[in-house]
Motif scaffolding. Structure first.
Motif, PDB file in Angstrom:
ATOM      1  N   GLY A 374     -14.775 -18.546 -23.037  1.00 17.71           N
ATOM      2  CA  GLY A 374     -15.668 -17.954 -23.953  1.00 17.71           C
ATOM      3  C   GLY A 374     -16.222 -16.708 -23.542  1.00 17.71           C
ATOM      4  N   ASP A 375     -15.854 -16.295 -22.351  1.00 22.14           N
ATOM      5  CA  ASP A 375     -16.525 -14.919 -21.883  1.00 22.14           C
ATOM      6  C   ASP A 375     -15.391 -14.034 -22.166  1.00 22.14           C
ATOM      7  N   TYR A 376     -14.122 -14.299 -22.179  1.00 23.33           N
ATOM      8  CA  TYR A 376     -12.846 -13.559 -22.409  1.00 23.33           C
ATOM      9  C   TYR A 376     -12.975 -13.234 -23.893  1.00 23.33           C
ATOM     10  N   LEU A 377     -13.187 -14.406 -24.687  1.00 22.88           N
ATOM     11  CA  LEU A 377     -13.117 -14.106 -26.007  1.00 22.88           C
ATOM     12  C   LEU A 377     -13.989 -13.179 -26.606  1.00 22.88           C
ATOM     13  N   ALA A 378     -15.113 -13.283 -25.901  1.00 28.72           N
ATOM     14  CA  ALA A 378     -16.262 -12.461 -26.461  1.00 28.72           C
ATOM     15  C   ALA A 378     -16.266 -10.789 -26.013  1.00 28.72           C
ATOM     16  N   ARG A 379     -15.346 -10.655 -24.804  1.00 25.54           N
ATOM     17  CA  ARG A 379     -15.104  -9.323 -24.485  1.00 25.54           C
ATOM     18  C   ARG A 379     -13.826  -9.237 -24.159  1.00 25.54           C
ATOM     19  N   PRO A 380     -12.942  -9.121 -25.007  1.00 27.04           N
ATOM     20  CA  PRO A 380     -11.456  -8.971 -24.702  1.00 27.04           C
ATOM     21  C   PRO A 380     -11.009  -7.678 -23.955  1.00 27.04           C
ATOM     22  N   ASP A 381     -11.901  -6.777 -24.087  1.00 28.59           N
ATOM     23  CA  ASP A 381     -11.426  -5.574 -23.353  1.00 28.59           C
ATOM     24  C   ASP A 381     -11.787  -5.361 -21.894  1.00 28.59           C
ATOM     25  N   SER A 382     -12.592  -6.393 -21.604  1.00 29.21           N
ATOM     26  CA  SER A 382     -13.052  -6.250 -20.243  1.00 29.21           C
ATOM     27  C   SER A 382     -12.084  -7.194 -19.313  1.00 29.21           C
ATOM     28  N   THR A 383     -12.132  -6.632 -18.028  1.00 28.95           N
ATOM     29  CA  THR A 383     -11.310  -7.443 -17.156  1.00 28.95           C
ATOM     30  C   THR A 383     -12.251  -8.331 -16.215  1.00 28.95           C
ATOM     31  N   GLY A 384     -13.385  -8.653 -16.431  1.00 31.38           N
ATOM     32  CA  GLY A 384     -14.187  -9.649 -16.036  1.00 31.38           C
ATOM     33  C   GLY A 384     -15.372  -9.005 -14.824  1.00 31.38           C
ATOM     34  N   ARG A 385     -15.870 -10.085 -14.067  1.00 35.49           N
ATOM     35  CA  ARG A 385     -16.758  -9.622 -13.341  1.00 35.49           C
ATOM     36  C   ARG A 385     -16.227  -9.755 -11.900  1.00 35.49           C
ATOM     37  N   PRO A 386     -16.915  -9.069 -10.991  1.00 33.47           N
ATOM     38  CA  PRO A 386     -16.495  -9.299  -9.344  1.00 33.47           C
ATOM     39  C   PRO A 386     -16.425 -10.848  -9.012  1.00 33.47           C
ATOM     40  N   VAL A 387     -15.476 -11.382  -8.246  1.00 43.75           N
ATOM     41  CA  VAL A 387     -15.259 -12.545  -7.955  1.00 43.75           C
ATOM     42  C   VAL A 387     -16.215 -12.943  -6.965  1.00 43.75           C
ATOM     43  N   PRO A 388     -16.988 -13.714  -6.872  1.00 44.02           N
ATOM     44  CA  PRO A 388     -18.097 -14.312  -5.817  1.00 44.02           C
ATOM     45  C   PRO A 388     -17.266 -15.031  -4.849  1.00 44.02           C
ATOM     46  N   PRO A 389     -17.761 -15.208  -3.734  1.00 42.15           N
ATOM     47  CA  PRO A 389     -19.311 -14.664  -3.122  1.00 42.15           C
ATOM     48  C   PRO A 389     -19.205 -13.392  -2.323  1.00 42.15           C
ATOM     49  N   VAL A 390     -17.736 -12.901  -1.940  1.00 35.12           N
ATOM     50  CA  VAL A 390     -17.611 -11.917  -0.679  1.00 35.12           C
ATOM     51  C   VAL A 390     -17.216 -10.601  -1.411  1.00 35.12           C
ATOM     52  N   THR A 391     -17.012 -10.420  -2.857  1.00 37.74           N
ATOM     53  CA  THR A 391     -16.644  -9.373  -3.167  1.00 37.74           C
ATOM     54  C   THR A 391     -17.728  -8.468  -3.905  1.00 37.74           C
ATOM     55  N   ASP A 392     -17.676  -7.177  -3.689  1.00 34.69           N
ATOM     56  CA  ASP A 392     -18.626  -6.235  -4.300  1.00 34.69           C
ATOM     57  C   ASP A 392     -17.839  -4.961  -4.872  1.00 34.69           C
ATOM     58  N   ILE A 393     -18.062  -4.608  -6.071  1.00 29.07           N
ATOM     59  CA  ILE A 393     -17.522  -3.334  -6.872  1.00 29.07           C
ATOM     60  C   ILE A 393     -18.506  -2.569  -7.373  1.00 29.07           C
ATOM     61  N   LYS A 394     -18.032  -1.128  -7.367  1.00 32.02           N
ATOM     62  CA  LYS A 394     -19.200  -0.244  -7.789  1.00 32.02           C
ATOM     63  C   LYS A 394     -18.320   0.996  -8.426  1.00 32.02           C
ATOM     64  N   ILE A 395     -19.003   1.605  -9.350  1.00 28.34           N
ATOM     65  CA  ILE A 395     -18.555   2.910 -10.058  1.00 28.34           C
ATOM     66  C   ILE A 395     -18.820   4.073  -9.360  1.00 28.34           C
ATOM     67  N   MET A 396     -17.971   4.985  -9.038  1.00 28.04           N
ATOM     68  CA  MET A 396     -18.588   6.142  -8.349  1.00 28.04           C
ATOM     69  C   MET A 396     -18.124   7.356  -8.858  1.00 28.04           C
ATOM     70  N   ASN A 397     -18.745   8.630  -8.882  1.00 34.39           N
ATOM     71  CA  ASN A 397     -18.158   9.718  -9.383  1.00 34.39           C
ATOM     72  C   ASN A 397     -17.570  10.472  -8.314  1.00 34.39           C
ATOM     73  N   GLU A 398     -17.016  11.920  -8.322  1.00 38.69           N
ATOM     74  CA  GLU A 398     -16.224  12.357  -7.253  1.00 38.69           C
ATOM     75  C   GLU A 398     -17.131  13.077  -6.448  1.00 38.69           C
ATOM     76  N   ALA A 399     -18.354  13.025  -6.612  1.00 38.89           N
ATOM     77  CA  ALA A 399     -19.236  13.411  -5.379  1.00 38.89           C
ATOM     78  C   ALA A 399     -19.474  12.055  -4.461  1.00 38.89           C
TER      79      ALA A 399
END
Length: 569
Positions: A374-399
């Motif tokens: 249901g999460d994918y059907l509700a957000r078909p443009d998304s690739t999902g959440r970071p896989v727990p429990p040892v993975t972190d993801i962040k979005i960074m600028n050029e600086a």
């Protein structure tokens, strides 16, 4: 059957915390890896060899690998791998740390050879089976492997390189042209006991080649801990989902999956082969993709899971007959972003099988994000959440600063699954991995307030065609070898089935004309077929450039896509 509702975040969190607290398999601690601190699975096996041995005991003579009329149990696959490992050591002198290349399409022998090399503490190098002689020459020379286990077609490409590179060749399934036969090595092995080697969690186990923005593929060096961290993370997610769904496993009651993508990619080797061997899931292997045959195998073997590149699930949907695929409960995709419209069509087409997707890279042992049901059907443009429990993801600028939620930037990933570095490329490694352990993916994305990741573009000059990464520069370099080409730009052409196809605009040298059919044949002589341009335009004038003197690829692509190509295949 009604579409599944999105998962309740509170119930999901409660299930995750319960598993972390009560199941020793998923106990998380901290370790220093290559000078950076990471969260790790404290009770994971030290090596993949240990994981193989444990799974062989746990699942025993239960059927694992199905290929045409061959059926091999979990225990038998490991016995064969140990026999081959001992033969490689005793007959060919392979020792811990040595590199051994695999050059073959999907066969049971690929899996056995992969496990055998790993069991020795050696480093397996799965070469792209679509590569031709020049590409194979580069990969073998770069990785330094002196032993190659191959099928006949790849052997024919590699044999002319034998003397130059000092290779020892092992041929599987057929006879002639090699120093050893795979079957003879296994038959002549002195033991089927696992080799006695001490493998450290952060020892290398694999070099997998991926096309980046450079002119040649990069060798991504992976470690035992990296691969095991991925497998344990996926197993953790499956356990959480089973808990939330009241005991219903995402793998099904009698788990089985179709292997219809190449094993030389991490989606094939990790998401399908290694995970299946760990969790006790049957694996039906296809040598070559055929959507109608895929549907037949799924129904005949009552398979529960499918993972492929987006074009495969789209073709499977079109090929399936009126009987449907009643045993299939999950239709996963990896390697490229699945079009949102495909997600909706898949959900409507299959009564029980619901789409899911993941995001990961060779550099992360395929670990990253996951989304399903249901999460994918509700957000078909998304690739999902970071896989727990040892993975972190962040979005960074050029600086190098983290951007606010909802804003686009480069995706950075940190987990113990991250690669050690690029083989023979210390400068590229330093640019890609920060001192504190974050991997700069080169992909552009944004993250919403609920931690769902959306891929919006890529920094790297790369085309992703049906899950295959293609370096634009590599293709351009080959185009420039044609004597009539003065200027060339390679770019992605949107495609509903493959996601992207390879486009090319060329401008001829003064006084020359270009035959597009001849140009395409010329490119195909040295490059794998998936890299060869499928849409070619001839420019009537010189190509526009930026102030830096580089070609203005954005403008070239925009103008080209507004006009019909001179060649379309």
């Amino acid at each position: 059957m009604a579409d599944p509702a999105p998962l309740d975040p509170a119930k999901t969190a409660a299930a995750a915390f319960k598993l972390l607290a009560e199941n020793p398999m998923f106990k998380v601690g901290e370790a220093e890896i290559r000078g950076a601190a990471y969260r790790v699975f404290e009770n994971a096996p030290k090596s993949l060899a240990g994981l193989f041995a444990a799974s062989a005991v746990t699942h025993g003579e239960k059927e694992f690998l199905i290929f045409e009329d061959e059926r091999i149990s979990f225990a038998e696959l490991w016995r064969r791998a140990c026999r081959l490992a001992n033969a490689l050591h005793d007959e060919l002198g392979v020792k811990q740390g040595d590199k051994v290349a695999l050059a073959m399409r999907n066969y049971p022998e690929w899996c056995v050879s992969y496990m055998a090399v790993i069991a020795l503490g050696a480093v397996v190098v799965p070469l792209n089976a679509w590569w031709k002689e020049e590409e194979l020459h580069y990969g073998l020379q770069d990785c330094g492997a002196k032993i190659v286990i191959a099928d006949k077609k790849r052997l024919d490409y590699i044999a002319p390189l034998k003397d130059e590179l000092g290779l020892t060749l092992v041929l599987a399934r057929e006879e002639g042209g090699a120093d050893y036969r795979y079957e003879d090595l296994i038959a002549g092995a002195k033991s089927d006991a696992a080799p006695d080697v001490d493998i450290h969690p952060d020892d290398d186990f694999c070099i997998v080649y991926t096309s980046g923005s450079t002119g040649h593929p990069k060798g991504v060096v992976l470690t035992h801990r990296g691969a095991i961290s991925t497998l344990f993370s996926w197993s953790f997610v499956a356990a959480v989902l089973k808990e939330v769904r009241g005991g219903v496993s995402p793998f099904g009651d009698d788990p089985g999956i179709l292997l219809a993508i190449p094993l030389f990619h991490v989606t094939g080797s990790h998401s399908i082969f290694l995970l299946s061997y760990m969790v006790g899931r049957r694996m039906a292997m296809m040598y070559r993709w055929d959507p109608k045959e895929a549907a037949n195998i799924i129904n005949r073997e009552k398979l529960t899971n499918f993972v492929g590149v987006p074009s495969q699930s789209f073709e499977l949907m079109q090929a399936v007959g009126p009987e449907g695929l009643p045993s299939l409960i999950d239709i996963g995709s990896g390697g490229a972003k699945r079009p949102a419209e495909h997600v909706k069509k898949l959900a409507k087409k299959f009564e029980y099988g619901k789409p899911s997707s993941g995001y990961g890279l060779s550099e992360t042992n395929a670990l990253g994000c996951v989304i399903s049901q249901g999460d994918y059907l509700a957000r078909p443009d998304s690739t999902g959440r970071p896989v727990p429990p040892v993975t972190d993801i962040k979005i960074m600028n050029e600086a190098g600063e983290e951007v606010p939620r909802g804003e686009a930037g480069e995706i950075w990933i940190k987990s113990p699954a991250n690669f050690r570095g690029y083989h023979n490329l210390p400068e590229d490694t330093a640019k890609s991995i920060t001192p504190d352990g974050w991997f700069r993916t080169g992909d552009l994305g944004k993250m919403d307030k609920e931690d769902y990741l959306y891929i919006v573009d890529r920094i790297k000059d790369v085309i992703i065609r049906g899950g295959e990464n293609i370096s634009c520069l590599e293709v351009e370099n080959r185009v420039y070898e044609h004597g009539d080409v003065a200027e060339a730009v390679v770019f992605s052409v949107p495609d509903e089935v493959m996601g992207e196809r390879v486009g090319l605009v060329v401008y001829p040298k003064d006084g020359m004309s270009i035959d597009v059919e001849d140009l395409r044949r010329f490119i195909a002589e040295d490059l794998a077929e998936f890299k060869v341009p499928e849409r070619i335009w001839i420019s009537p004038s010189k190509l526009p450039r930026l102030g830096t003197a580089k070609f203005d690829k954005i403008t070239v692509r925009k103008i080209a896509l507004q006009h019909p190509p001179a060649l379309s295949v």
